[in-house]
Design a protein around this motif. Structure first.
Motif, mmCIF file in Angstrom:
data_model
loop_
_atom_site.group_PDB
_atom_site.id
_atom_site.type_symbol
_atom_site.label_atom_id
_atom_site.label_comp_id
_atom_site.label_asym_id
_atom_site.label_seq_id
_atom_site.Cartn_x
_atom_site.Cartn_y
_atom_site.Cartn_z
ATOM 1 N N ASP A 184 2.527 4.019 -0.240
ATOM 2 C CA ASP A 184 3.949 4.539 0.071
ATOM 3 C C ASP A 184 4.557 5.513 -0.840
ATOM 4 N N TYR A 185 4.502 6.565 -0.706
ATOM 5 C CA TYR A 185 4.862 7.727 -1.727
ATOM 6 C C TYR A 185 6.264 7.611 -2.127
ATOM 7 N N ASN A 186 7.262 6.836 -1.241
ATOM 8 C CA ASN A 186 8.452 6.705 -1.713
ATOM 9 C C ASN A 186 8.599 5.676 -2.954
ATOM 10 N N ASN A 187 7.537 4.604 -2.788
ATOM 11 C CA ASN A 187 7.286 3.801 -3.717
ATOM 12 C C ASN A 187 6.162 3.732 -4.327
ATOM 13 N N PRO A 188 5.859 4.449 -5.283
ATOM 14 C CA PRO A 188 4.202 4.744 -5.575
ATOM 15 C C PRO A 188 3.739 3.469 -6.013
ATOM 16 N N GLY A 189 4.194 2.399 -6.520
ATOM 17 C CA GLY A 189 3.530 1.198 -6.525
ATOM 18 C C GLY A 189 3.186 0.297 -5.479
ATOM 19 N N HIS A 190 3.533 0.622 -4.355
ATOM 20 C CA HIS A 190 3.314 -0.267 -3.251
ATOM 21 C C HIS A 190 2.125 0.396 -2.344
ATOM 22 N N VAL A 191 1.269 -0.261 -1.645
ATOM 23 C CA VAL A 191 0.248 -0.010 -1.033
ATOM 24 C C VAL A 191 0.074 -0.904 0.057
ATOM 25 N N LEU A 192 -0.331 -0.526 1.288
ATOM 26 C CA LEU A 192 -0.080 -1.321 2.594
ATOM 27 C C LEU A 192 -1.569 -1.474 2.903
ATOM 28 N N LEU A 193 -2.113 -2.660 3.033
ATOM 29 C CA LEU A 193 -3.385 -2.978 3.624
ATOM 30 C C LEU A 193 -2.971 -3.384 5.093
ATOM 31 N N GLN A 194 -3.558 -2.623 6.042
ATOM 32 C CA GLN A 194 -3.356 -2.846 7.265
ATOM 33 C C GLN A 194 -4.533 -3.618 8.009
ATOM 34 N N ASN A 195 -4.326 -4.457 9.203
ATOM 35 C CA ASN A 195 -5.245 -5.095 9.744
ATOM 36 C C ASN A 195 -6.336 -5.856 8.854
ATOM 37 N N LEU A 196 -5.681 -6.885 8.135
ATOM 38 C CA LEU A 196 -6.485 -7.621 7.285
ATOM 39 C C LEU A 196 -7.620 -8.394 7.903
ATOM 40 N N THR A 197 -8.966 -8.158 7.311
ATOM 41 C CA THR A 197 -10.209 -8.804 7.620
ATOM 42 C C THR A 197 -10.673 -9.882 6.435
ATOM 43 N N MET A 198 -11.451 -10.725 6.830
ATOM 44 C CA MET A 198 -11.945 -11.582 5.820
ATOM 45 C C MET A 198 -12.391 -11.153 4.436
ATOM 46 N N SER A 199 -13.111 -9.758 4.799
ATOM 47 C CA SER A 199 -13.676 -8.883 3.710
ATOM 48 C C SER A 199 -12.500 -8.414 2.972
ATOM 49 N N SER A 200 -11.103 -8.381 3.071
ATOM 50 C CA SER A 200 -10.282 -7.935 2.191
ATOM 51 C C SER A 200 -9.759 -8.766 1.138
ATOM 52 N N SER A 201 -10.234 -10.003 1.188
ATOM 53 C CA SER A 201 -10.015 -10.818 0.233
ATOM 54 C C SER A 201 -10.701 -10.541 -1.083
ATOM 55 N N GLY A 202 -10.049 -10.528 -2.248
ATOM 56 C CA GLY A 202 -10.620 -10.348 -3.685
ATOM 57 C C GLY A 202 -9.388 -10.151 -4.606
ATOM 58 N N LEU A 203 -9.750 -9.672 -5.795
ATOM 59 C CA LEU A 203 -8.870 -9.444 -6.941
ATOM 60 C C LEU A 203 -8.479 -8.067 -7.118
ATOM 61 N N TYR A 204 -7.168 -7.747 -6.911
ATOM 62 C CA TYR A 204 -6.872 -6.395 -6.989
ATOM 63 C C TYR A 204 -6.151 -6.237 -8.202
#
Length: 371
Positions: A184-204
């Motif tokens: 989100d370039y209007n809020n540089p600290g925001h990132v959208l993860l779309q259509n989550l899957t089980m492989s999306s789990s983890g430490l960010y």
């Protein structure tokens, strides 16, 4: 590690020099000022440092006059400013330690001696490293949903750059964000993860950085599996069917128990039409021989004898009185001892009681008195 950045620019001219310096807050800085006016006559040497802040306000930082050094002009810089070197020998540089954001501005060094002047300008920029950012999650942690990773520092010199990445916890894991990720370039600290899957789990990890340094925070994403609507509907249907089946079985068992209890209660009251009436024997109260014959006769009698005796008694009760001279013998019908504990129910045509008044009958059909 904190990188100390210093950018120095010099502008030469008849009015003096201009220098620009960048330093990180809480560090030490030296603002340069050199002259050659102090050696001939030290008694007339005057040195003055002035600060013009970003709002245009000017204030005195430190001075030397009449062989005296004067500082602590403001509470903000009290005890933090001093001459860095031998100002009488030509080095009137100013030292500030530790730096604060309020020290930022344009500093002017003025040197005067015996009618000669020298001055220089230094632009000081104080850089503040980002504060430790706060990592948050917004959205549903379910498979197929969208999730927003949020990261923001509450303070720090602008601009602050944010960078998200995955932390590799196992061998072979990718450090890059999932393919369907959008910043989100209007809020540089925001990132959208779309259509989550089980492989999306983890430490960010989110890193917030600027010219002064960087700070980071981490957040764990755990995607939960959600069954499809069809599976949910099937499970619900199965549960309902199972509950109905259990209810039906319980109902059938209760009905069966009630039926058995009802049959047990009604069995003693049943009258079987084909049941044989209990055998009876005749006893003659006045004569033993007659009693013997009556007993043998009663023992050989069947249910038809009992019925005919009852009918004969009812008939004789309506006949004329007995003729004189005929002997009257009273007989009693005695029921034999039953072998069983419970005598069988006899047919409706039962024998009459012994208390019935004996009737006189002809000698051809002897009268019986039933007991």
């Amino acid at each position: 590690p904190i990188s100390c950045l210093a950018s120095v620019s010099y502008y030469a001219g008849t009015l003096g020099t201009h220098t620009e310096i960048k330093r990180v807050a809480e560090e030490k800085v030296t603002l340069p000022c050199h002259h050659q006016l102090g050696l001939p006559e030290k008694d007339t040497l005057d040195i003055e440092w002035l600060l013009t802040d970003n709002e245009g306000n000017q204030k005195v930082v430190i001075t030397y006059s009449s062989r005296q050094v004067y500082s602590n002009f403001t509470e903000e810089q009290k005890g933090r400013v001093a001459f860095a070197s031998n100002f009488l020998a030509g080095d009137a540089s100013l030292q500030i330690e530790p730096l604060k954001p309020s020290d930022e501005g344009r500093y002017t060094c003025k040197v005067k001696n015996s009618g000669r002047y020298a001055w220089s300008n230094v632009i000081l920029k104080v850089l503040v490293r980002p504060s430790k950012p706060k990592c948050e999650l917004e959205g549903e942690l379910t498979e197929g949903s969208d999730l927003t990773l949020q990261c923001e520092s509450s303070s720090g010199t602008k601009p602050i750059v944010y960078y998200w990445q995955r932390i590799r916890e196992k061998e072979g894991e990718d450090e890059h964000l999932p393919p369907k990720s959008r910043i989100d370039y209007n809020n540089p600290g925001h990132v959208l993860l779309q259509n989550l899957t089980m492989s999306s789990s983890g430490l960010y990890q989110c890193t917030a950085g600027n010219e002064a340094g960087k700070e980071s925070c981490v957040v764990r994403v755990t995607v939960q599996y959600v069954p499809s609507i069809g599976m949910v509907a099937g499970a619900v249907t199965g549960m309902v069917a199972g509950a109905l089946l259990i209810f039906l079985l319980v109902w059938l068992l209760i009905r069966r128990k009630d039926k058995e209890r009802y049959e047990e209660e009604e069995r003693p009251n049943e009258i079987r039409e084909d049941a044989e009436a209990p055998k009876a024997r005749l006893v003659k109260p006045s004569s033993s021989s007659s009693g013997s014959r009556s007993s043998r006769s009663g023992s050989s009698s069947t249910r038809s004898t009992a019925n005919s005796a009852s009918r004969s008694q009812q008939t004789l009760s309506t006949e004329a009185p007995p003729q004189p001279g005929l002997a009257t013998h009273a007989y009693s019908l005695v029921r034999p001892e039953m072998r069983g504990s419970e005598p069988k129910k006899v047919h409706h045509a039962t024998l009459t009681k012994a208390e019935t008044t004996p009737s006189m009958i002809p000698s051809q059909s002897r009268a019986f008195q039933t007991v």
